[in-house]
Design a protein around this motif. Structure first.
Motif, short mmCIF file in Angstrom:
data_model
loop_
_atom_site.label_atom_id
_atom_site.label_comp_id
_atom_site.label_asym_id
_atom_site.label_seq_id
_atom_site.Cartn_x
_atom_site.Cartn_y
_atom_site.Cartn_z
N ARG A 78 -24.63 -26.56 5.56
CA ARG A 78 -24.25 -25.33 4.83
C ARG A 78 -22.79 -24.96 5.08
O ARG A 78 -22.24 -24.10 4.41
CB ARG A 78 -25.13 -24.16 5.27
CG ARG A 78 -26.58 -24.31 4.86
CD ARG A 78 -27.30 -22.98 5.03
NE ARG A 78 -28.73 -23.20 5.14
CZ ARG A 78 -29.45 -23.02 6.24
NH1 ARG A 78 -28.89 -22.60 7.35
NH2 ARG A 78 -30.75 -23.25 6.24
N GLU A 79 -22.18 -25.59 6.10
CA GLU A 79 -20.80 -25.23 6.47
C GLU A 79 -19.80 -25.79 5.46
O GLU A 79 -20.10 -26.70 4.69
CB GLU A 79 -20.46 -25.77 7.87
CG GLU A 79 -21.21 -25.07 8.97
CD GLU A 79 -20.84 -25.65 10.34
OE1 GLU A 79 -19.66 -25.97 10.56
OE2 GLU A 79 -21.75 -25.82 11.16
N HIS A 80 -18.60 -25.24 5.53
CA HIS A 80 -17.48 -25.71 4.71
C HIS A 80 -17.15 -27.14 5.16
O HIS A 80 -16.88 -27.38 6.35
CB HIS A 80 -16.30 -24.76 4.98
CG HIS A 80 -15.10 -25.01 4.16
ND1 HIS A 80 -15.13 -25.13 2.80
CD2 HIS A 80 -13.80 -25.16 4.51
CE1 HIS A 80 -13.92 -25.34 2.35
NE2 HIS A 80 -13.08 -25.37 3.37
N LEU A 81 -17.17 -28.08 4.22
CA LEU A 81 -17.04 -29.50 4.60
C LEU A 81 -15.72 -29.82 5.32
O LEU A 81 -15.75 -30.51 6.36
CB LEU A 81 -17.22 -30.39 3.36
CG LEU A 81 -17.31 -31.89 3.63
CD1 LEU A 81 -18.40 -32.24 4.63
CD2 LEU A 81 -17.54 -32.65 2.32
N THR A 129 -14.04 -27.97 7.25
CA THR A 129 -14.16 -27.42 8.61
C THR A 129 -15.00 -28.35 9.47
O THR A 129 -14.68 -28.62 10.64
CB THR A 129 -14.82 -26.02 8.57
OG1 THR A 129 -14.11 -25.23 7.63
CG2 THR A 129 -14.81 -25.36 9.93
N TRP A 184 -12.28 -35.28 0.67
CA TRP A 184 -13.12 -34.16 1.14
C TRP A 184 -12.31 -33.23 2.03
O TRP A 184 -12.46 -32.01 1.97
CB TRP A 184 -14.31 -34.67 1.95
CG TRP A 184 -15.28 -35.51 1.18
CD1 TRP A 184 -15.40 -35.59 -0.18
CD2 TRP A 184 -16.28 -36.37 1.73
NE1 TRP A 184 -16.41 -36.46 -0.51
CE2 TRP A 184 -16.97 -36.95 0.64
CE3 TRP A 184 -16.67 -36.71 3.02
CZ2 TRP A 184 -18.02 -37.86 0.82
CZ3 TRP A 184 -17.71 -37.61 3.20
CH2 TRP A 184 -18.37 -38.18 2.11
N GLY A 186 -10.43 -30.78 0.23
CA GLY A 186 -11.18 -29.76 -0.51
C GLY A 186 -12.01 -30.25 -1.67
O GLY A 186 -12.69 -29.46 -2.33
N SER A 221 -15.10 -31.74 -3.63
CA SER A 221 -16.51 -31.56 -3.29
C SER A 221 -17.19 -32.91 -3.04
O SER A 221 -16.75 -33.95 -3.55
CB SER A 221 -17.23 -30.82 -4.40
OG SER A 221 -17.15 -31.55 -5.59
N ARG A 251 -22.84 -34.69 2.13
CA ARG A 251 -22.71 -33.53 3.04
C ARG A 251 -23.73 -33.65 4.18
O ARG A 251 -23.42 -33.39 5.34
CB ARG A 251 -22.96 -32.22 2.29
CG ARG A 251 -21.89 -31.85 1.30
CD ARG A 251 -22.27 -30.56 0.61
NE ARG A 251 -22.15 -29.43 1.51
CZ ARG A 251 -21.04 -28.72 1.66
NH1 ARG A 251 -19.97 -29.04 0.96
NH2 ARG A 251 -20.99 -27.72 2.49
#
Lengths: 222, 117
Positions: free
Chosen positions: A78-81, A83, A112, A115, A117, A123
């Motif tokens: 669920r986290e920002h990839l 990050t 990725w 930014g 997707s 993921r």
């Protein structure tokens, strides 16, 4: 015809509780041998029982780790990839290894990070790396998880924890973490049963006089 | 080994684009051609891993420096200075890359250096 009256030998009140001692038969060598055999059977039975219990505990532990890995993976996914990738980078992973475990190319990982997707499956794969690192570091106190994963499992096989992860065998990596130093040969036997024959070689890598790695026949001095 | 501009990698001029495994196969074939001795590719991979590791670090360093506006040649030279200079352990990152167990530490050190540079 005379009647013979049998004397009643039933205990009197004074003799209750003072039964005459029974005479034990003298134990023979055969008796001792039988007792030893019986004890041996019992001890073997206990060994089997304890082995079964040990295996059951191991399986239970393994199942709980798999479940923990799954739930942590869901959380990290669920986290920002970018990050998540930064965190793996901070641990010391190479982008090439992250790409290999995720089953994509290095340029895909680079996109990725910038930014772009990723698919849900990708993921999940990256999240699973982060989940495993978290378990290894927090539960098994492995200080340098990336270095530990990169270390060859056996001098005779070019395989490490990252190779196991790239083949979706996170369970084997968790088993190694749990049992460290454990038995890497058993893990390799499960991962690649013919590894001994496959990687058998007469050639070894050595440090040449210039300080760089070189190749030579095993047993030769130069 | 080092980075070049993408523009100089014209497909028409390109002879081959090899993965590390492809390079090891090429090396194996070359050694066989010259000596008739068959070296297992996994041993070639083991012997050449430090070079590939360094090349990957250099790519990361220079790419980041260029994104910050640095010159390619200057940032390449800066990387070579860093990778060949001994750290507090007395060995250089380049030497540490020969040990698989220390590679993650070298990457961490380089990324920390870049983040605080």
């Amino acid at each position: 015809m005379s009647t013979i009256r049998r004397i009643d030998y039933a205990p009197t009140g004074a003799s209750v509780g003072h039964a005459p001692p029974r005479l034990e038969r003298t134990r023979t060598i055969q008796d001792v041998v039988d007792d030893i055999g019986h004890l041996r059977n019992r001890s073997e039975s206990l060994v089997h029982d304890s082995r079964d219990i040990h295996e059951s505990i191991g399986q239970l532990h393994s199942d709980s780790l798999d479940e923990e890995l799954r739930s942590l993976t869901v959380r990290h996914a669920r986290e920002h990839l970018p990050t998540l990738l930064d965190r793996l980078s901070t641990l010391g992973f190479s982008w090439r290894d992250i790409a290999k475990i995720a089953g994509v190319s290095v340029p895909a990982v680079r996109k990725w990070r910038q930014g772009e997707s990723a698919t849900g499956d990708n993921r999940q794969r990256v999240a699973r790396i982060a989940a495993l690192c978290e378990i290894a570091a927090e539960r098994y106190i492995i200080a340098d998880v990336a270095g530990w994963l990169e270390t060859p499992l056996h001098p005779d096989a070019p395989l490490n924890g990252l190779d196991l992860m790239a083949s979706e065998r996170f369970d084997l990596v968790l088993a190694l973490a749990r049992e460290q130093p454990g038995d890497p040969e058993r893990v390799l036997d499960e991962f690649e049963p013919d590894w001994r024959a496959r990687y058998r070689s007469d050639v070894e890598v050595f440090t040449a006089p210039d300080g760089l790695p070189g190749l030579r026949l095993i047993g030769s001095d130069s | 080994m080092g980075l070049v501009e993408s523009a100089s990698l014209l497909p028409a001029k390109r002879i081959a684009c090899l993965s590390p495994y492809g390079i090891h196969l090429l090396q194996q074939r070359f050694i066989w051609y010259l000596t008739r001795f068959l070296v297992p590719t996994h041993r070639l991979a083991e012997a050449t891993a430090p070079v590939f590791e360094e090349a990957e670090l250099e790519e990361e360093w220079v790419t980041r420096a260029i994104q910050r506006g640095a010159e390619r040649d200057a940032s390449t030279a800066a990387f070579h200075d860093w990778v060949r200079s001994p750290d507090e352990s007395g060995t250089s990152p380049q030497e540490q890359l020969t040990d698989p167990q220390r590679r993650a530490g070298v990457r961490r050190a380089m990324r920390h250096h870049l983040a605080h540079d």
